[in-house]
Design an enzyme around this catalytic site. Structure first.
Site, PDB file in Angstrom:
ATOM      1  N   GLU A  29       5.095 -11.192  -5.861  1.00 19.91           N
ATOM      2  CA  GLU A  29       4.127 -11.360  -6.946  1.00 19.91           C
ATOM      3  C   GLU A  29       4.605 -10.768  -8.273  1.00 19.91           C
ATOM      4  OE1 GLU A  29       3.028  -7.344  -5.152  1.00 19.91           O
ATOM      5  OE2 GLU A  29       3.927  -9.236  -4.515  1.00 19.91           O
ATOM      6  N   HIS A  40       8.317  -7.619  -3.138  1.00 15.82           N
ATOM      7  CA  HIS A  40       7.092  -8.026  -3.819  1.00 15.82           C
ATOM      8  C   HIS A  40       7.300  -9.364  -4.534  1.00 15.82           C
ATOM      9  CE1 HIS A  40       4.559  -4.400  -3.358  1.00 15.82           C
ATOM     10  NE2 HIS A  40       5.715  -3.756  -3.310  1.00 15.82           N
ATOM     11  N   LYS A  62      -8.399 -13.104 -16.553  1.00 14.67           N
ATOM     12  CA  LYS A  62      -8.352 -13.309 -17.999  1.00 14.67           C
ATOM     13  C   LYS A  62      -7.621 -14.586 -18.382  1.00 14.67           C
ATOM     14  CE  LYS A  62      -9.282 -11.257 -22.040  1.00 14.67           C
ATOM     15  NZ  LYS A  62     -10.528 -10.567 -22.378  1.00 14.67           N
ATOM     16  N   GLY A  90       0.838  -1.191   0.000  1.00 12.58           N
ATOM     17  CA  GLY A  90       0.000   0.000   0.000  1.00 12.58           C
ATOM     18  C   GLY A  90       0.872   1.239   0.000  1.00 12.58           C
ATOM     19  N   CYS A 106       5.273  -6.158   1.778  1.00 13.16           N
ATOM     20  CA  CYS A 106       5.570  -4.726   1.716  1.00 13.16           C
ATOM     21  C   CYS A 106       4.848  -3.978   2.847  1.00 13.16           C
ATOM     22  CB  CYS A 106       5.217  -4.178   0.337  1.00 13.16           C
ATOM     23  SG  CYS A 106       5.894  -2.526   0.021  1.00 13.16           S
ATOM     24  N   TYR A 107       3.870  -3.137   2.533  1.00 14.87           N
ATOM     25  CA  TYR A 107       3.135  -2.431   3.583  1.00 14.87           C
ATOM     26  C   TYR A 107       2.471  -3.423   4.536  1.00 14.87           C
ATOM     27  CZ  TYR A 107      -0.120   0.757   5.888  1.00 14.87           C
ATOM     28  OH  TYR A 107      -0.810   1.476   6.838  1.00 14.87           O
ATOM     29  N   VAL A 163     -13.117 -13.032 -26.465  1.00 13.37           N
ATOM     30  CA  VAL A 163     -12.957 -14.306 -25.766  1.00 13.37           C
ATOM     31  C   VAL A 163     -13.884 -14.409 -24.559  1.00 13.37           C
ATOM     32  CG1 VAL A 163     -11.018 -13.448 -24.370  1.00 13.37           C
ATOM     33  CG2 VAL A 163     -11.263 -15.896 -24.767  1.00 13.37           C
ATOM     34  N   ASP A 164     -14.148 -13.317 -23.863  1.00 15.86           N
ATOM     35  CA  ASP A 164     -14.953 -13.382 -22.638  1.00 15.86           C
ATOM     36  C   ASP A 164     -16.368 -13.869 -22.923  1.00 15.86           C
ATOM     37  OD1 ASP A 164     -12.706 -12.332 -21.465  1.00 15.86           O
ATOM     38  OD2 ASP A 164     -13.508 -10.307 -21.289  1.00 15.86           O
TER      39      ASP A 164
END
Length: 519
Positions: free
Chosen positions: A175, A173, A374, A57, A84-85, A230-231
């Site tokens: 991720e 991080h 997605k 954050g 992180c935060y 595609v959705d």
């Protein structure tokens, strides 16, 4: 999956990466959801999560009014991982010390693993490794009972663990792909600290959604607007697999699609699913309505209005046989998060799938992709047997090529752009770049003429702009470094084969500041 999967809750402290954390958890075959930091501990516990991740954050934990963590969260017995935060908030809530040391770290940073530490997240990983940092404050003293497992120049405590309490955290991080071993660290928390078994699989998603659709729809009739993307295709394929001929798909061909797109929907999608398809050809209506219009927002409003009218007429025609009870919507999980975190019904996205519908079309909403990102939608599409050419197609705006023509939309200009776009897409596919590039808008500067020389004569042709971008969620994007030889082939073919074009230029702007689409 007939039962609720083990869920990891990602508590969002305002991080730009909260959704990315949730995606990375799912890539480890564990279901995850994003929840706001304002959710109470009681509400969190009521969700019965298998683990909790506290996101990063923008705030400083010691500033008045900054988001904080209720210390009672750590007494619930639920495994918690701070990032992180979230790492700093966790440390402070448990009695650790967070300070501004004067040395901030942003971007790639060298992380040093503490030798012989008894942690599991960094065990047997390189003693020196590159991680992605973004912090001005640092944890300078870990809470009592925690083992410090890593440090950096700006973070004396860059990672800690308390395995007895199943609590851990990192300043960096994991991720972000720039962190060399980030996914390994995240996976180890899920498996080795939280003890979660991988159960979130594509086949399980399909089975679960089919069961839910059947339970919701029963014997009712269902309608779905196919956009060519595609959705909507995957959403329709799931519903078709669940209820068969109870579903009718409506494809509004407004004449603003890419070359071959209408034929692909009518041929490939029907062939792979067996769906009942109702085609509405209203290209002339849309062109007439767009005549003389150059303002981008005006274009969008006109297209939205005409789409609603065409879909409404089709829905009423279909309802003559028997009433329609449900509407399929291709809402994805990021849409749910961005519209308020998933409490209640998500708003129907304007210009997407059905473009927003009149109030008197009172359908129940079926959203089989509501919990998916997605990449998961694409995986489900492949699992359902949809053609790769459809599943991996680039995202395309609802208003179609109309917002890639800078100027008035005419039949002649649509033909020019469709040909140029088809060449660019073909060459990118031939070069094997479809899965590296998020999308490549091809833009016609219709009101611009540039001087050129073709043959022995001077020309005044239109410039075409190539806008290849790489992204994971379209919220941010960087321009794609397409190999020069591929760009050269695209440029040569467009200027040779599309005679009205005599110049091809490359847009090398990231997002922000520039949006992916020009209009």
């Amino acid at each position: 999956m007939s039962e609720i999967p083990q869920t990891v809750l990602v508590v969002d402290f305002g991080a730009q990466y909260a959704q990315l954390i949730a995606r990375r958890v799912r890539e480890a075959d564990v279901y995850s959801e994003v929840v706001p930091h304002t959710m109470s501990v009681a509400d969190i516990v009521a969700r019965q999560p298998a683990a909790i991740i506290l996101s990063g954050g923008p705030s400083s934990v010691y500033v008045d009014g900054a988001p904080s963590v209720d210390p009672t969260l750590f007494d619930t017995g639920i495994p918690v991982f701070g990032i992180c935060y979230g790492f700093q908030a966790m440390a402070r809530a448990l009695g650790g010390v967070v300070e501004r040391t004067g040395l901030a770290e942003f971007g790639g940073t060298k992380l040093s693993v503490v030798p012989a530490s008894e942690g599991v997240l960094l065990k047997d990983l390189p003693a020196q490794q590159s991680v992605w940092m973004s912090h001005g404050d640092s944890v300078t003293a870990a809470p009592v009972g925690f083992t410090v497992t890593a440090a950096s120049d700006g973070a004396p405590v860059a990672a800690f663990e308390n395995l007895d309490r199943r609590l851990a955290g990192v300043q960096f991080h994991p991720e972000v792909k720039h962190t060399e071993h980030g996914q390994t660290v995240l996976r180890r928390f899920l498996r080795d600290v939280a003890g979660i078994s991988p159960s979130w699989t594509t086949s399980g998603i399909v089975a679960e959604q089919i069961a839910r659709i059947r339970a919701q729809v029963g014997s009712g009739r269902v309608i779905c607007g196919l956009s060519g993307g595609v959705d909507s295709a995957v959403a329709a394929a799931l519903v078709q697999r669940a209820v068969g001929d109870q579903l009718t798909c409506v494809f509004v061909d407004h004449g603003l699609l890419r070359k071959g797109e209408a034929e692909q929907v009518e041929r490939d999608f029907v062939a792979s699913t067996g769906v009942r398809l109702h085609v509405v050809d209203v290209a002339d209506v849309f062109l007439s309505a767009l005549a003389g219009v150059t303002d981008p927002e005006a274009k969008r409003k006109i297209i939205g209005r005409e789409f609603i009218r065409a879909f409404e007429a089709a829905a009423r025609e279909i309802s003559v046989e028997a009433p329609v009870d449900f509407l399929v919507q291709g809402t994805l999980y990021p849409d749910v998060v961005e519209s308020g975190g998933g409490s209640g019904t998500a708003n129907i996205k304007s210009h997407h799938n059905v473009g927003g519908l009149p109030d008197d079309l009172a359908f129940g909403l079926v959203e089989p992709l509501r919990s998916l990102f997605k990449d998961e939608v694409r995986a489900v599409g492949l699992e359902l047997g949809l053609p790769e050419s459809l599943v991996w197609r680039q995202p395309f705006p609802g208003p179609g090529l109309a917002v890639r023509i800078i100027g008035e939309v005419t039949a002649a200009r649509l033909a020019i752009l469709a040909e140029a776009d088809a060449i660019a897409r073909f060459e990118l596919t031939e070069a094997g770049l479809d899965r590296e590039i998020w999308q490549c808008p091809v833009v016609l500067l219709a009101d611009v003429r540039s001087v050129g020389v073709q043959g022995d004569g001077r020309t005044y042709g239109h410039p075409i702009v190539l806008r290849p971008v790489s992204s994971e969620d379209a919220m941010t994007a960087d321009w794609s470094r397409v190999p020069y030889d591929v760009l050269a082939r695209i440029s040569t073919r467009i200027t040779n084969e599309v005679r009205e074009v005599n110049r091809v230029v490359l847009d090398i702007t990231s997002k922000p500041p520039g949006t992916i689409e020009w209009e």
